[in-house]
Motif scaffolding. Structure first.
Motif, PDB file in Angstrom:
ATOM      1  N   ILE A  21       0.767  -1.222  -0.065  1.00 38.57           N
ATOM      2  CA  ILE A  21      -0.088  -0.083  -0.120  1.00 38.57           C
ATOM      3  C   ILE A  21       0.929   1.340  -0.142  1.00 38.57           C
ATOM      4  CG2 ILE A  21      -1.783   1.164   1.277  1.00 38.57           C
ATOM      5  CD1 ILE A  21      -2.860  -1.506   2.266  1.00 38.57           C
ATOM      6  N   PHE A  22       1.713   1.203   0.764  1.00 40.26           N
ATOM      7  CA  PHE A  22       2.801   2.367   0.791  1.00 40.26           C
ATOM      8  C   PHE A  22       3.447   2.517  -0.847  1.00 40.26           C
ATOM      9  CE2 PHE A  22       6.919   4.752   1.476  1.00 40.26           C
ATOM     10  CZ  PHE A  22       6.571   5.513   2.443  1.00 40.26           C
ATOM     11  N   LYS A  23       3.866   1.549  -1.503  1.00 42.21           N
ATOM     12  CA  LYS A  23       4.208   1.852  -2.615  1.00 42.21           C
ATOM     13  C   LYS A  23       3.364   2.361  -3.671  1.00 42.21           C
ATOM     14  CE  LYS A  23       8.147  -1.532  -2.215  1.00 42.21           C
ATOM     15  NZ  LYS A  23       8.497  -2.906  -2.947  1.00 42.21           N
ATOM     16  N   CYS A  24       1.817   1.980  -3.361  1.00 43.02           N
ATOM     17  CA  CYS A  24       0.920   2.603  -4.362  1.00 43.02           C
ATOM     18  C   CYS A  24       0.664   4.020  -4.205  1.00 43.02           C
ATOM     19  CB  CYS A  24      -0.319   1.592  -4.151  1.00 43.02           C
ATOM     20  SG  CYS A  24      -0.267  -0.034  -4.601  1.00 43.02           S
ATOM     21  N   PHE A  25       0.881   4.290  -2.787  1.00 48.01           N
ATOM     22  CA  PHE A  25       0.706   5.884  -2.621  1.00 48.01           C
ATOM     23  C   PHE A  25       1.723   6.826  -3.202  1.00 48.01           C
ATOM     24  CE2 PHE A  25      -2.787   4.746  -0.208  1.00 48.01           C
ATOM     25  CZ  PHE A  25      -3.851   5.714  -0.088  1.00 48.01           C
ATOM     26  N   PHE A  26       2.985   6.365  -3.072  1.00 50.75           N
ATOM     27  CA  PHE A  26       4.126   7.244  -3.389  1.00 50.75           C
ATOM     28  C   PHE A  26       4.859   6.592  -4.403  1.00 50.75           C
ATOM     29  CE2 PHE A  26       3.426   7.686   1.241  1.00 50.75           C
ATOM     30  CZ  PHE A  26       3.222   8.698   1.358  1.00 50.75           C
ATOM     31  N   PRO A  27       4.965   7.486  -5.670  1.00 49.76           N
ATOM     32  CA  PRO A  27       5.538   6.989  -7.070  1.00 49.76           C
ATOM     33  C   PRO A  27       7.081   7.240  -6.703  1.00 49.76           C
ATOM     34  CG  PRO A  27       4.343   9.057  -7.211  1.00 49.76           C
ATOM     35  CD  PRO A  27       3.913   8.559  -5.870  1.00 49.76           C
ATOM     36  N   GLU A  57      -3.494  -6.479  13.352  1.00 48.11           N
ATOM     37  CA  GLU A  57      -4.026  -5.531  14.157  1.00 48.11           C
ATOM     38  C   GLU A  57      -4.663  -4.324  13.748  1.00 48.11           C
ATOM     39  OE1 GLU A  57      -2.555  -2.821  17.828  1.00 48.11           O
ATOM     40  OE2 GLU A  57      -1.226  -4.150  17.115  1.00 48.11           O
ATOM     41  N   LEU A  58      -4.168  -3.826  12.621  1.00 51.91           N
ATOM     42  CA  LEU A  58      -4.722  -2.540  12.115  1.00 51.91           C
ATOM     43  C   LEU A  58      -5.548  -2.898  10.662  1.00 51.91           C
ATOM     44  CD1 LEU A  58      -1.934   0.116  12.511  1.00 51.91           C
ATOM     45  CD2 LEU A  58      -4.246  -0.317  13.815  1.00 51.91           C
ATOM     46  N   SER A  59      -6.737  -2.176  10.486  1.00 46.60           N
ATOM     47  CA  SER A  59      -7.519  -2.593   9.123  1.00 46.60           C
ATOM     48  C   SER A  59      -6.518  -1.768   7.985  1.00 46.60           C
ATOM     49  CB  SER A  59      -8.955  -2.398   9.241  1.00 46.60           C
ATOM     50  OG  SER A  59      -9.097  -0.954   9.307  1.00 46.60           O
ATOM     51  N   VAL A  60      -7.108  -2.288   6.697  1.00 39.43           N
ATOM     52  CA  VAL A  60      -6.390  -1.826   5.524  1.00 39.43           C
ATOM     53  C   VAL A  60      -6.867  -0.718   5.695  1.00 39.43           C
ATOM     54  CG1 VAL A  60      -6.398  -1.946   3.099  1.00 39.43           C
ATOM     55  CG2 VAL A  60      -6.112  -3.841   4.529  1.00 39.43           C
ATOM     56  N   ALA A  61      -8.318  -0.064   5.816  1.00 41.99           N
ATOM     57  CA  ALA A  61      -8.832   1.029   5.706  1.00 41.99           C
ATOM     58  C   ALA A  61      -8.020   2.091   6.600  1.00 41.99           C
ATOM     59  CB  ALA A  61     -10.473   0.989   5.845  1.00 41.99           C
ATOM     60  N   ALA A  62      -7.766   1.568   7.899  1.00 41.60           N
ATOM     61  CA  ALA A  62      -6.962   2.721   8.767  1.00 41.60           C
ATOM     62  C   ALA A  62      -5.488   3.274   8.210  1.00 41.60           C
ATOM     63  CB  ALA A  62      -6.820   1.919  10.253  1.00 41.60           C
ATOM     64  N   LEU A  63      -4.928   2.074   7.583  1.00 42.56           N
ATOM     65  CA  LEU A  63      -3.677   2.345   7.006  1.00 42.56           C
ATOM     66  C   LEU A  63      -3.783   3.212   5.856  1.00 42.56           C
ATOM     67  CD1 LEU A  63      -1.760  -0.952   6.789  1.00 42.56           C
ATOM     68  CD2 LEU A  63      -1.495   0.884   8.376  1.00 42.56           C
ATOM     69  N   GLN A  64      -4.910   3.369   4.915  1.00 41.59           N
ATOM     70  CA  GLN A  64      -5.243   4.054   3.897  1.00 41.59           C
ATOM     71  C   GLN A  64      -5.335   5.379   4.455  1.00 41.59           C
ATOM     72  OE1 GLN A  64      -8.009   2.435   1.371  1.00 41.59           O
ATOM     73  NE2 GLN A  64      -8.031   4.295  -0.007  1.00 41.59           N
ATOM     74  N   GLY A  65      -6.330   5.548   5.370  1.00 44.34           N
ATOM     75  CA  GLY A  65      -6.586   6.675   5.751  1.00 44.34           C
ATOM     76  C   GLY A  65      -5.414   7.766   6.367  1.00 44.34           C
ATOM     77  N   TYR A  66      -4.649   6.962   7.171  1.00 47.10           N
ATOM     78  CA  TYR A  66      -3.054   7.565   7.796  1.00 47.10           C
ATOM     79  C   TYR A  66      -2.306   7.873   6.812  1.00 47.10           C
ATOM     80  CZ  TYR A  66       1.331   7.902   9.581  1.00 47.10           C
ATOM     81  OH  TYR A  66       2.736   8.435  10.155  1.00 47.10           O
ATOM     82  N   LEU A  67      -2.402   7.180   5.368  1.00 50.30           N
ATOM     83  CA  LEU A  67      -1.344   7.606   4.180  1.00 50.30           C
ATOM     84  C   LEU A  67      -2.087   8.808   3.547  1.00 50.30           C
ATOM     85  CD1 LEU A  67      -0.415   4.134   2.979  1.00 50.30           C
ATOM     86  CD2 LEU A  67       1.127   5.598   4.063  1.00 50.30           C
ATOM     87  N   LEU A  68      -3.419   8.867   3.455  1.00 54.13           N
ATOM     88  CA  LEU A  68      -4.119   9.909   2.840  1.00 54.13           C
ATOM     89  C   LEU A  68      -3.703  11.303   3.603  1.00 54.13           C
ATOM     90  CD1 LEU A  68      -7.605   8.471   2.024  1.00 54.13           C
ATOM     91  CD2 LEU A  68      -5.826   9.336   0.469  1.00 54.13           C
ATOM     92  N   LYS A  69      -3.526  10.954   4.781  1.00 60.13           N
ATOM     93  CA  LYS A  69      -3.169  12.166   5.494  1.00 60.13           C
ATOM     94  C   LYS A  69      -1.756  12.855   5.184  1.00 60.13           C
ATOM     95  CE  LYS A  69      -6.328  11.466   9.242  1.00 60.13           C
ATOM     96  NZ  LYS A  69      -6.346  11.135  10.981  1.00 60.13           N
ATOM     97  N   ASN A  70      -0.910  11.930   4.784  1.00 60.30           N
ATOM     98  CA  ASN A  70       0.452  12.066   4.671  1.00 60.30           C
ATOM     99  C   ASN A  70       0.869  12.019   3.392  1.00 60.30           C
ATOM    100  OD1 ASN A  70       1.675  12.785   7.729  1.00 60.30           O
ATOM    101  ND2 ASN A  70       0.277  10.815   7.584  1.00 60.30           N
ATOM    102  N   LYS A  71      -0.212  12.328   2.309  1.00 58.61           N
ATOM    103  CA  LYS A  71       0.077  12.033   0.967  1.00 58.61           C
ATOM    104  C   LYS A  71       1.338  12.850   0.208  1.00 58.61           C
ATOM    105  CE  LYS A  71      -3.944  14.535  -0.348  1.00 58.61           C
ATOM    106  NZ  LYS A  71      -5.212  14.510  -0.918  1.00 58.61           N
TER     107      LYS A  71
END
Length: 569
Positions: free
Chosen positions: A400-406, A464-478
């Motif tokens: 997921i991290f690699k998908c957010f940051f090219p 422990e954490l859901s995929v939606a929670a990780l996505q929400g955190y990465l959206l705040k720091n995109k």
């Protein structure tokens, strides 16, 4: 001359009233007969040379032709038109009619107070005939509205002078090709309308690439291959007498990407999504059977939250059993009046694989608690493939991290793009970016992104954490990849504290058992003591067992009365 004089004689003053009336009736009847004969002759002449086709708004050809007409210059040069800002059609594609008003000085994609500038469009008005030249023929096009009081119900009528309908066939096929070309990057979504027992178009969404869905290794490829194999094996099913149906059950924790996977699959396979809410008002066995019978052969039928289909409560936590809660006297009346769903489990099973069930569709059902489902609902034949969705793993966090940051390509752009297109086929059907991105994302090298992704994955706890929670955190720091990795530890601590607070609130919000008053407890204790004393007295008195039944009951009552009497001092 004598004939004209006789005809004009009623205008004179020397004729009688009865004769004049008869002559006028004859003249009027002759004129009306001639008019009707001429109209019928003209209509017959028109019908023998003109071909007329009617298109209703409830069907796809209407959208094809409206999209094709919006690109014709003659459609935009109409002498009678309507000025509107609603240029988005029913299919979700933005239609730009030739002749629309555009601003040349400023860019149209700029945002004004958080929203884009409205574009003014010119649409030909209703109940007006327009003429368009197409392939050597003049087309007469009229757009009407069957229900003027409502916002829908439009129809289109096209007439052309031709001996056969080849020109109309070519027109419809050309309009269909252009429509499918422009709608290639969209997924159409339909919702079940329980009021009329039909499917209502809800909108069109952009396709989501399969590369944006990060699951466990091999799950995504297995599911995509299984869907393609099913769609290509209709004859194989027919030869062996097996119903041409396939069911997939996606179960797991909330926010793990079940619905996103279905959206991505629909875009990859080019299928529409038909959504059914089993707990909606007005849903019954007959309504569901009618809806299932009208489902197209090649589509995705989605049943979301299957575990909450027959429940009426809002809570769907792990402690709830899934059964409807017993309403109080006040709540019972409201649920009976407001809730009109009479769907039963047998009706749902018959609609899925009964005699009248549709074939050729891909059935997807999602649930957060698979243990609540009835075994008859989740058996093979109805749900053939089961896929479990868990919390995010370290491997998923890295993807997921690699998908957010090219990353910044180290080689020339052209060969890298060609290689990427060969590797990932899901990128072929994606639309190109129409505008420049306003977010200043720092482009790092591939090695730096890989190193940051590994550090980010190591900081994420396993399951422990859901995929939606990780996505929400990465959206705040995109726009901050480095700070995102450095601050992930603090974010995890905050998430744990938030979950603990929510647990405390749930426990405190639970209704406590009301304690009974002390007086009632004392009375109960006295009653129990009396019963125990009476039993002891019966056991001690062995002669009471040989007495007749009625006499024995009479003596027992006397003893109970004597026990309540106060003893003498």
């Amino acid at each position: 001359m004598d004939m004209f004089k006789n005809l004009l004689s009623p205008l004179g003053m020397n004729t009688g009233p009865i004769q004049d009336t008869l002559k006028l009736v004859v003249i009027g009847g002759t004129v009306e007969t001639a008019r009707r004969a001429s109209v019928s002759a003209w209509n017959g002449f028109i019908d023998s040379f003109f071909l007329t086709a009617h298109f209703s708004q409830e069907d796809y050809p209407y959208d094809w032709l409206m999209h094709w007409l919006s690109k014709q210059p003659a459609w935009g040069r109409s002498r009678e038109f309507e000025i509107t800002t609603r240029s988005v059609s029913r299919n979700g594609i933005t239609q730009k009619t030739a002749g629309d008003l555009e601003e040349d000085e400023e860019e149209g994609d700029e945002l004004v107070h958080g929203r884009r500038k409205r574009k003014v469009a010119f649409m030909p008005s209703l109940d007006t005939t327009h003429t368009i030249y197409y392939r050597g023929h003049w087309l007469r096009i009229t757009r009407t509205k069957r229900y003027p009081d409502y916002g829908h119900g439009c129809s289109l009528k096209i007439s052309v002078v031709a001996r056969n309908n080849d020109i109309l066939k070519k027109l419809v096929l050309e309009a269909k090709r252009e429509y499918e070309k422009d709608a290639e990057h969209r997924v159409h979504i339909f919702l079940a309308d329980t009021t009329y027992g039909c499917w209502r178009w809800n909108g069109a969404r952009q396709k989501r690439p399969m590369s944006s869905i990060v699951l466990q290794p091999g799950v995504k490829d297995m599911l995509l291959a299984d869907c393609k194999d099913f769609l290509a094996s209709e004859e194989w099913y027919a030869e062996r007498g097996i119903p041409f149906r396939r069911g997939y059950l996606l179960h797991g924790v909330p926010g793990s990407g079940k619905t996103s996977l279905i959206h991505s699959l629909a875009g990859e396979l080019g299928l529409d999504i038909y959504v059914v809410s089993l707990s909606s008002k007005g849903m019954s066995d007959n309504t569901l059977t009618t809806l299932m019978g009208h489902v197209p052969s090649r589509c995705i039928l989605l049943l979301e939250d299957l575990d909450a289909a027959f429940t009426r409560s809002v809570s769907r936590d792990a402690n709830s059993t899934g059964a409807p809660t017993a309403p109080t006297s006040k709540e019972g009346t409201t649920t009976e009046t407001n809730d009109g769903s009479t769907l039963s489990l047998s009706g749902l099973l018959n609609s899925l694989d009964g005699v009248a069930a549709a074939e050729g569709r891909l059935l997807f059902a999602t649930t957060n608690h698979i243990e609540r489902l009835d075994p008859a609902l989740s058996r093979p034949g109805r749900m053939d493939v089961w896929i479990n969705f868990t919390h995010a793993t370290k491997w998923q966090a890295e993807g997921i991290f690699k998908c957010f940051f090219p990353y910044k390509p180290s080689t020339p752009v052209e060969p890298v793009e060609s290689k990427d297109m060969d590797k990932d086929a899901s990128q072929k059907n994606l639309p190109l970016p129409k505008r420049k991105s306003t977010h200043a994302i720092p482009l790092l090298t591939e090695d730096e992104i890989s190193e940051l992704a590994k550090r980010f994955a190591e900081s994420i706890p396993e399951d422990e954490l859901s995929v939606a929670a990780l996505q929400g955190y990465l959206l705040k720091n995109k726009t901050r990849p480095r700070e995102c990795v450095d601050e992930v530890g603090e974010w995890i601590i905050q998430e744990r504290e938030t979950r603990e607070k929510l647990k405390r609130r749930r426990l405190s919000a639970r209704p406590r058992r009301r304690r009974k008053p002390r007086r009632k407890l004392r009375k109960r204790r006295k009653r129990r003591k009396r019963k125990r004393r009476s039993k002891r007295m019966l056991r001690r008195n062995s002669s009471a067992r040989n007495v007749k039944p009625r006499r024995w009951l009479y003596e027992l009552r006397l003893r109970r009365v004597n026990l309540h009497r106060p003893r003498p001092p």
